[in-house]
Design an enzyme around this catalytic site. Structure first.
Site, short mmCIF file in Angstrom:
data_model
loop_
_atom_site.label_atom_id
_atom_site.label_comp_id
_atom_site.label_asym_id
_atom_site.label_seq_id
_atom_site.Cartn_x
_atom_site.Cartn_y
_atom_site.Cartn_z
N ARG A 188 50.62 10.02 29.92
CA ARG A 188 51.04 8.62 29.90
C ARG A 188 52.29 8.25 30.68
O ARG A 188 52.57 7.09 30.85
CB ARG A 188 51.19 8.20 28.44
CG ARG A 188 52.15 9.11 27.65
CD ARG A 188 51.68 9.33 26.26
NE ARG A 188 52.69 10.14 25.54
CZ ARG A 188 53.03 9.99 24.31
NH1 ARG A 188 52.45 9.04 23.59
NH2 ARG A 188 53.92 10.75 23.75
N ASP B 132 42.09 15.58 22.99
CA ASP B 132 42.80 15.08 21.82
C ASP B 132 42.40 15.90 20.61
O ASP B 132 41.27 16.40 20.53
CB ASP B 132 42.47 13.60 21.58
CG ASP B 132 43.43 12.97 20.57
OD1 ASP B 132 44.57 12.67 20.96
OD2 ASP B 132 43.05 12.81 19.39
N ARG C 280 52.02 17.32 26.53
CA ARG C 280 51.56 16.02 27.03
C ARG C 280 51.91 15.80 28.50
O ARG C 280 52.08 14.66 28.94
CB ARG C 280 52.12 14.87 26.18
CG ARG C 280 51.43 14.75 24.82
CD ARG C 280 51.58 13.34 24.26
NE ARG C 280 50.82 13.22 23.04
CZ ARG C 280 51.28 12.69 21.90
NH1 ARG C 280 52.49 12.24 21.84
NH2 ARG C 280 50.51 12.61 20.84
N TYR D 266 45.08 12.72 9.18
CA TYR D 266 44.45 11.54 9.80
C TYR D 266 43.17 11.15 9.09
O TYR D 266 42.88 9.96 8.91
CB TYR D 266 44.17 11.82 11.28
CG TYR D 266 45.41 11.80 12.14
CD1 TYR D 266 46.10 10.61 12.38
CD2 TYR D 266 45.90 12.97 12.71
CE1 TYR D 266 47.24 10.58 13.16
CE2 TYR D 266 47.04 12.95 13.51
CZ TYR D 266 47.71 11.75 13.72
OH TYR D 266 48.84 11.73 14.51
N ARG E 113 43.97 4.96 32.87
CA ARG E 113 44.02 4.39 31.52
C ARG E 113 43.62 2.91 31.55
O ARG E 113 43.00 2.39 30.61
CB ARG E 113 45.43 4.55 30.95
CG ARG E 113 45.56 4.11 29.49
CD ARG E 113 47.00 4.12 29.05
NE ARG E 113 47.80 3.13 29.75
CZ ARG E 113 49.12 3.05 29.69
NH1 ARG E 113 49.82 3.93 28.99
NH2 ARG E 113 49.78 2.12 30.35
#
Length: 342
Positions: free
Chosen positions: A29, A74, A25, A151, A38
Site C-alpha cells: 500500500r 492475506d 507488507r 476475526y 488497488r
C-alpha cells in the site's frame, strides 16, 4: 538454488557478511504502482487473481535491493477456504456478516482440500517464482490460528478482541475445536506452499499480545507449535507474535528457525530471553520511517549493532504503514545493505 541466499543462511544461523533485509507488507500500500492496481481491483480480487498477486509481490523487488520476497496474499484466505465468508469493507477492513459465536457454527466449519479451495495461491507462487528467476527466496505465510479465530468470532477488526476472548473463556470446547480446524487447514496450506516452491514460511500472530501469558499458551502457542512441528520438517519457519515478548523464551525452544520481534522489546532483552540460541527478525518501529533519512540510517545501524549481524534478519516490527514515503522505505533497506561493522 537461489542466487542470493543471504536470508536462508541467516535462518540457518550461519555467519554472514551483513544481515538480510525485507519488510513486512513490502508488497503493498505505500507503493504508487500498487495503488494503481488497488484503484482498479478490489482487495480479494487482487489476492485471488494469480497474475495480480504475483505482479504485486515483485513490485518492491524491482525497486529495492531486498533479500527476500513475500507472496502477496492475506491471512483471511484460510478462513474463506473453510467456508467463512470474509469480505473487505471500505474504511472498515475485514468484515464477516455472521460472526462465529456458537458451537453449532464451529461444528459447521469445514477443513477443506486446500488444493481446491486455495489453488489460486499456489498458481500465484508458480508465476512469482518465474518472475523472480531464482534471484532471491520467496516467503509464504499464514495467520496464527488464534489471530484468525479473533476475526472469525469478532467479525471485524478490534482494539481488544473482547468478544473473541469471551468466546474462548466461556465456550472453551468450541474455541479449541475451531482453533484445531484452523491449525489443520493451515498445516496443509503451508505444506503445499513449500511443495510449490516457497523457501520459508512465516506465521503471523498479530493478536497474540491480546492474551495473558497463561492464556497465550492455551489459545495460541500450542497451535502455532503444531504448525512449527509439522512445517519444520520441510522448510524453515519464522514465528512473529506481535506483543508476545513474554513468550520468546518458550518459542526459542521450539523447532522454529527464527522469531520476529516488535519494537516494544529491546534487542538486548530479546537476545537474553532467547539465550542467543535462535535467529531474530525485526524490530524497527514502522512509524519511525517518517523520520529523516539521516535518522533512519543512524537507527538502522544502531539496531544491527545491538542485535549483532549474525542470527539476525533486519525488518520492521510490524507491517509498513501506507503513508510512508517510498524514499524512506528505500533508505531503510539501503542502510542495511550498506551496513559495515564498526
Amino acid at each position: 538454488m537461489v542466487k542470493n541466499d543471504l536470508y536462508l543462511r541467516a535462518l540457518r544461523g550461519e555467519t554472514v557478511e551483513r544481515p538480510p533485509v525485507w519488510m513486512m507488507r513490502q508488497a503493498g500500500r505505500y507503493l504508487p504502482e500498487f495503488i494503481e492496481l488497488r484503484n482498479k481491483y478490489d482487495f480479494f480480487t487482487r489476492c485471488q487473481t494469480p497474475e495480480l498477486a504475483s505482479e504485486i509481490t515483485v513490485q518492491p523487488i524491482r525497486r529495492f535491493p531486498l533479500d527476500a520476497a513475500i507472496l502477496f496474499s492475506d491471512i483471511l484466505v484460510v478462513p474463506q477456504a473453510m467456508g467463512i465468508d470474509f469480505k473487505m469493507k471500505e474504511s472498515v477492513g475485514p468484515w464477516l456478516d455472521n460472526p462465529i459465536r456458537t458451537t453449532e457454527q464451529v461444528q459447521a466449519v469445514q477443513v477443506p482440500d486446500v488444493n481446491d479451495a486455495l489453488g489460486y495461491v499456489f498458481d500465484a507462487i508458480e508465476m512469482t517464482l518465474e518472475k523472480l528467476d531464482r534471484e532471491i527466496p520467496l516467503i509464504g505465510f499464514a495467520g496464527s490460528p488464534w489471530t484468525i479465530l479473533c476475526y472469525c468470532v469478532e467479525g471485524k477488526g478490534s482494539k481488544a478482541f473482547d468478544i473473541a476472548k469471551s468466546f474462548c473463556f466461556t465456550n472453551q470446547e468450541a474455541a479449541h475445536l475451531l482453533l484445531q480446524k484452523i491449525t489443520d487447514t493451515t498445516i496443509a496450506y503451508l505444506k503445499r506452499k513449500v511443495e510449490k516452491g516457497v523457501s520459508a514460511v512465516q506465521i503471523f500472530d498479530s493478536w497474540g499480545g491480546m492474551l495473558s501469558p497463561e492464556d497465550y499458551q492455551q489459545f495460541s502457542w500450542q497451535y502455532i507449535n503444531q504448525i512449527v512441528d509439522a512445517l519444520s520438517e520441510v522448510a524453515p519457519v519464522v514465528v512473529f507474535g506481535k506483543g508476545c515478548w513474554f513468550a520468546l523464551e518458550e518459542m526459542s525452544q521450539s523447532k522454529a528457525a527464527a522469531l520476529g520481534v516488535d519494537w516494544t522489546v529491546s534487542p538486548e532483552v530479546a537476545r537474553k530471553l532467547t539465550n542467543n540460541s535462535i535467529t531474530l527478525q525485526g524490530n524497527f518501529d514502522p512509524a519511525r520511517l517518517h523520520s529523516s533519512p539521516e535518522t533512519i540510517k543512524k537507527m538502522v545501524n544502531e539496531m544491527i549493532n545491538r542485535f549483532g549481524k549474525d542470527k539476525y534478519i533486519a525488518n520492521l516490527g510490524h507491517g509498513i504503514l501506507p503513508n510512508i514515503p517510498v524514499e524512506n522505505a528505500e533508505t531503510f533497506i539501503r542502510a542495511v545493505v550498506d551496513w559495515k561493522p564498526n
